[in-house]
Design a protein around this motif. Structure first.
Motif, short mmCIF file in Angstrom:
data_model
loop_
_atom_site.label_atom_id
_atom_site.label_comp_id
_atom_site.label_asym_id
_atom_site.label_seq_id
_atom_site.Cartn_x
_atom_site.Cartn_y
_atom_site.Cartn_z
N LYS A 1 0.85 -1.28 0.14
CA LYS A 1 0.13 -0.04 -0.22
C LYS A 1 0.98 1.42 -0.10
N MET A 2 1.79 1.08 1.20
CA MET A 2 2.62 2.36 1.10
C MET A 2 3.49 2.22 -0.38
N VAL A 3 3.80 1.92 -0.91
CA VAL A 3 4.73 2.15 -2.05
C VAL A 3 3.95 2.35 -3.66
N PHE A 4 2.63 1.17 -3.72
CA PHE A 4 1.51 2.44 -4.39
C PHE A 4 1.60 3.55 -4.50
N CYS A 5 1.33 3.49 -3.36
CA CYS A 5 0.49 5.13 -3.13
C CYS A 5 2.04 6.07 -2.93
N LEU A 6 2.88 6.05 -2.72
CA LEU A 6 4.00 6.87 -2.91
C LEU A 6 5.08 6.84 -4.32
N THR A 7 4.18 5.72 -5.38
CA THR A 7 4.62 5.72 -6.72
C THR A 7 3.41 6.51 -7.48
N THR A 8 2.64 6.50 -6.83
CA THR A 8 1.03 7.06 -7.85
C THR A 8 1.68 8.98 -7.47
N PHE A 9 1.87 9.39 -6.11
CA PHE A 9 2.24 10.69 -6.16
C PHE A 9 3.44 11.13 -7.22
N ALA A 10 4.55 10.05 -7.15
CA ALA A 10 5.56 10.18 -8.16
C ALA A 10 5.36 10.56 -9.23
N GLY A 11 3.86 9.61 -9.56
CA GLY A 11 3.58 10.06 -11.43
C GLY A 11 3.81 8.71 -12.22
N ASP A 12 4.09 7.14 -11.53
CA ASP A 12 4.54 6.06 -11.62
C ASP A 12 4.50 5.50 -10.79
N PRO A 13 3.34 5.29 -10.85
CA PRO A 13 2.54 3.80 -9.79
C PRO A 13 2.65 2.39 -10.47
N ILE A 14 3.36 1.78 -9.34
CA ILE A 14 2.96 0.17 -9.50
C ILE A 14 2.28 -0.56 -11.01
N ILE A 15 1.00 -0.15 -10.64
CA ILE A 15 0.15 -0.76 -10.42
C ILE A 15 -0.76 0.27 -11.05
N ASN A 16 -1.85 0.19 -12.09
CA ASN A 16 -2.52 1.28 -13.05
C ASN A 16 -3.83 0.67 -12.57
N SER A 17 -3.97 1.79 -11.48
CA SER A 17 -5.49 1.59 -10.31
C SER A 17 -6.97 2.03 -11.68
N LYS A 18 -6.18 3.07 -12.48
CA LYS A 18 -7.31 3.54 -13.39
C LYS A 18 -8.03 2.39 -14.26
N GLU A 19 -7.20 0.99 -14.36
CA GLU A 19 -7.82 0.10 -15.11
C GLU A 19 -8.40 -0.92 -14.10
N PRO A 20 -9.59 -1.39 -14.50
CA PRO A 20 -10.39 -2.47 -13.45
C PRO A 20 -9.40 -3.09 -13.06
N GLY A 21 -8.49 -4.14 -13.62
CA GLY A 21 -7.49 -4.86 -12.48
C GLY A 21 -6.99 -4.83 -11.69
N GLY A 22 -5.75 -3.48 -12.12
CA GLY A 22 -5.51 -2.73 -11.06
C GLY A 22 -6.08 -2.42 -10.19
N ARG A 23 -7.09 -1.90 -10.94
CA ARG A 23 -8.63 -1.33 -9.26
C ARG A 23 -8.48 -2.15 -8.70
N LYS A 24 -8.97 -3.07 -9.36
CA LYS A 24 -9.51 -4.50 -8.04
C LYS A 24 -8.78 -4.99 -6.65
N LEU A 25 -7.67 -4.94 -7.39
CA LEU A 25 -5.89 -5.36 -6.65
C LEU A 25 -6.10 -4.51 -5.51
N ALA A 26 -6.35 -3.22 -6.11
CA ALA A 26 -5.93 -1.90 -4.74
C ALA A 26 -6.64 -1.97 -4.05
#
Length: 306
Positions: A218-243
């Motif tokens: 969760k922390m890496v996902f959050c920090l990489t999202t803030f950095a503009g390069d998220p480890i998963i693409n939560s805008k897509e259904p698969g990434g969103r469900k995982l998050a």
């Protein structure tokens, strides 16, 4: 003078000090109180948000940044944010006291040679870090998400670190005392011999491993999202469900299971008694020193007068 002793030593300790109040503390009861207060805060925030807040939940900042809403969205809008901020001290102070009481419990165990001096020193450092990080959680109410989503979120990341530290410390500490919370739960439920000590350690270690692992994700996902390069693409259904799954699992591991553990553990952890009073010998020593200072001052005044 304040002295902390385990339950079995309270009478002998009290006899050595002048009569004073005795505070009785159950560390795990404090933890239960903190978690109950947290869920009460969440429930009230949800109710106020649904009743008083007019916002498009499909287009919040959380959705824009992470692709979905989580429980934090109910702390983002007034008046829910203001109400939550008023309730939060119940959470904060209960858990502060739990952290301090837990450290005193470790101190008491060290005095009985149940834990090492190294463990005591490590716990002493960690409890300071825990209190600092937990106190910073209040920044979620100070910094509004629309003004600074990153600053608003960092306080929550600190709380996640605290909960991981507490879980690891408790695993090690209760293992040293041979008082596994899982063993206590099995005994209370009527299955005292369900798991041997190795199995208890395995289950406890697995729980901590999952908590730390999901927290890191969760922390890496959050920090990489803030950095503009998220480890998963939560805008897509698969990434969103995982998050979202990670959020649900984390909430279960960090805010539900610890309450259950504390509930069963609270009557099987030694009660702490903090006796407040005055050591007569110390009081007399202070009086003598003050008298000496006064006498010296009087002599100086006489000399100055001459």
């Amino acid at each position: 003078m304040a002295t902390v002793v385990p339950e079995h030593g309270i009478q002998s300790m009290v006899s050595s000090v002048r009569k004073g109040p005795i505070l009785t503390i159950h560390p795990e009861s404090l933890r239960c109180t903190g978690y109950l207060a947290f869920w009460f805060m969440v429930a009230v925030s949800i109710a106020v948000t649904k009743a008083k807040v007019d916002v498009d939940m499909e287009n919040t900042l959380l959705v824009q940044w992470f692709g979905y809403n989580n429980i934090c969205v109910y702390f983002d809008f007034n008046p829910a944010r203001e109400v939550a901020a008023m309730i939060y001290p119940l959470v904060e102070y209960s858990l502060f006291l739990y952290l301090l009481a837990s450290h005193l419990h470790v101190w008491s165990s060290w005095s009985q040679k149940l834990v090492s001096t190294r463990f005591l020193h490590i716990d002493r450092v960690l409890v300071v870090i825990e209190i600092i990080l937990m106190s910073w959680f209040r920044m979620v109410f100070v910094i509004k998400a629309p003004d600074d989503i990153k600053g608003h979120t960092y306080g929550f990341l600190g709380l996640q670190v605290v909960l991981c530290i507490v879980a690891i410390k408790n695993l090690v500490y209760f293992h040293k005392l041979h008082k596994s919370p899982l063993a206590v739960m099995c005994e209370r439920l009527g299955f005292p011999n369900l798991l041997n000590e190795k199995a208890q350690d395995f289950v406890g270690g697995t729980y901590v491993f999952l908590l730390v692992g999901v927290t890191l994700f969760k922390m890496v996902f959050c920090l990489t999202t803030f950095a503009g390069d998220p480890i998963i693409n939560s805008k897509e259904p698969g990434g969103r469900k995982l998050a979202q799954l990670a959020d649900v699992v984390w909430m279960l591991l960090a805010a539900v299971i610890p309450f259950v553990i504390a509930f069963f553990q609270r009557k099987h952890t030694d009660t702490l008694h903090i006796a407040l009073g005055f050591d007569d010998s110390k009081v007399l020593g202070l009086v003598d020193e003050n008298a000496g200072l006064l006498e010296s001052g009087g002599t100086q005044q006489e000399g100055g007068g001459n």
